[in-house]
Design an enzyme around this catalytic site. Structure first.
Site, PDB file in Angstrom:
ATOM      1  N   LYS A 196       0.840  -1.185   0.000  1.00  0.00           N
ATOM      2  CA  LYS A 196       0.000   0.000   0.000  1.00  0.00           C
ATOM      3  C   LYS A 196       0.881   1.244   0.000  1.00  0.00           C
ATOM      4  CE  LYS A 196      -3.881   2.021   2.614  1.00  0.00           C
ATOM      5  NZ  LYS A 196      -4.774   1.820   3.793  1.00  0.00           N
ATOM      6  N   SER A 223      -9.846  -0.130   7.212  1.00  0.00           N
ATOM      7  CA  SER A 223      -9.227   0.044   5.899  1.00  0.00           C
ATOM      8  C   SER A 223      -8.585  -1.213   5.329  1.00  0.00           C
ATOM      9  CB  SER A 223      -8.170   1.149   5.960  1.00  0.00           C
ATOM     10  OG  SER A 223      -8.775   2.415   5.967  1.00  0.00           O
ATOM     11  N   SER A 271      -9.602   1.666   2.935  1.00  0.00           N
ATOM     12  CA  SER A 271      -8.791   2.463   2.029  1.00  0.00           C
ATOM     13  C   SER A 271      -7.745   1.668   1.264  1.00  0.00           C
ATOM     14  CB  SER A 271      -8.097   3.595   2.800  1.00  0.00           C
ATOM     15  OG  SER A 271      -7.173   3.075   3.745  1.00  0.00           O
TER      16      SER A 271
END
Length: 235
Positions: free
Chosen positions: A78, A176, A152
């Protein structure tokens, strides 16, 4: 090797041991596949070039799965988690910086033999649960084109769900990691805070942030946690 090559940890270890593929062959093929799919899914902000991948692949020369627990295992990161020499954007181009060192968890995984494929898309600054709040494009669901990926950690879930990486790193402050894992039929492991280091992670909420693993199975998430859980003085 085909585009549906099984990337689960145990299966991949067997494929390397029997010579069905090599880390270099697999990683470069997955990079090409990710590039082909990215216009549709917006999973990656930065895919490592062949030149950027080479040091990680060269480090595996002369080694085997017996030497390294994650030998040649492709993984995605990420883009609020640092990878040395590659910009960290947190999905905000104006914020971007290039770290000299990787996040502790990334260093651990590379030392275990894993190969980073690229940095994945996210809701900007990891604030959002749908995967559509990014200037790098909205991330769609891996199964249903009319649905979002969840966020997210949108791109990290897609990297695994689309068969581009064996596992991916995300973050979870208030869902997330778990939300996009659930929406893409994956396991999202959020360990107790402190088990996985957050040193080198752009904070959303420093007191709550956790690094998460995205995997196809619970067994793989458990294996990865067992390999990486430790106290980090940098954390």
């Amino acid at each position: 090797m085909t585009t549906t090559f099984d990337l689960r940890l145990d299966t991949l270890r067997t494929a390397y041991t029997t010579g069905d593929t090599t880390p270099r062959q697999l990683t470069l093929a997955l990079r090409d596949k990710a590039a082909d799919l990215n216009d549709e899914f917006n999973a990656f902000i930065h895919l490592l070039s062949t030149e950027e991948l080479e040091p990680y692949l060269a480090a595996l020369d002369g080694k085997t799965p017996k030497d390294l627990p994650l030998y040649g295992v492709p993984f995605a990161i990420k883009d609020n988690i640092d990878l040395a020499g590659v910009p960290t954007t947190a999905a905000c181009p104006a914020f971007a910086y290039t770290p000299d060192t990787s996040a502790t968890i990334v260093e651990q995984l590379i030392a275990l033999g894993a190969v980073p494929l690229g940095k994945t898309n996210l809701d900007q600054f990891a604030t959002g649960l749908n995967g559509t709040r990014s200037p790098y494009g909205e991330s769609r669901n891996s199964v249903h084109p009319d649905y979002p990926s969840g966020g997210s950690s949108a791109g990290s879930s897609l990297a695994v769900a689309l068969g581009l990486a064996s596992f991916a790193l995300g973050t979870d402050t208030a869902g997330s990691g778990r939300v996009p894992a659930a929406l893409n039929n994956l396991v999202g492991l959020k360990a107790s805070k402190g088990l996985i280091s957050t040193a080198g992670v752009v904070p959303a909420c420093r007191t709550l942030d956790c690094v998460t693993f995205f995997t196809a199975t619970a067994a793989e998430a458990s294996q990865l946690l067992a390999l990486t859980a430790r106290l980090d003085p940098r954390d």
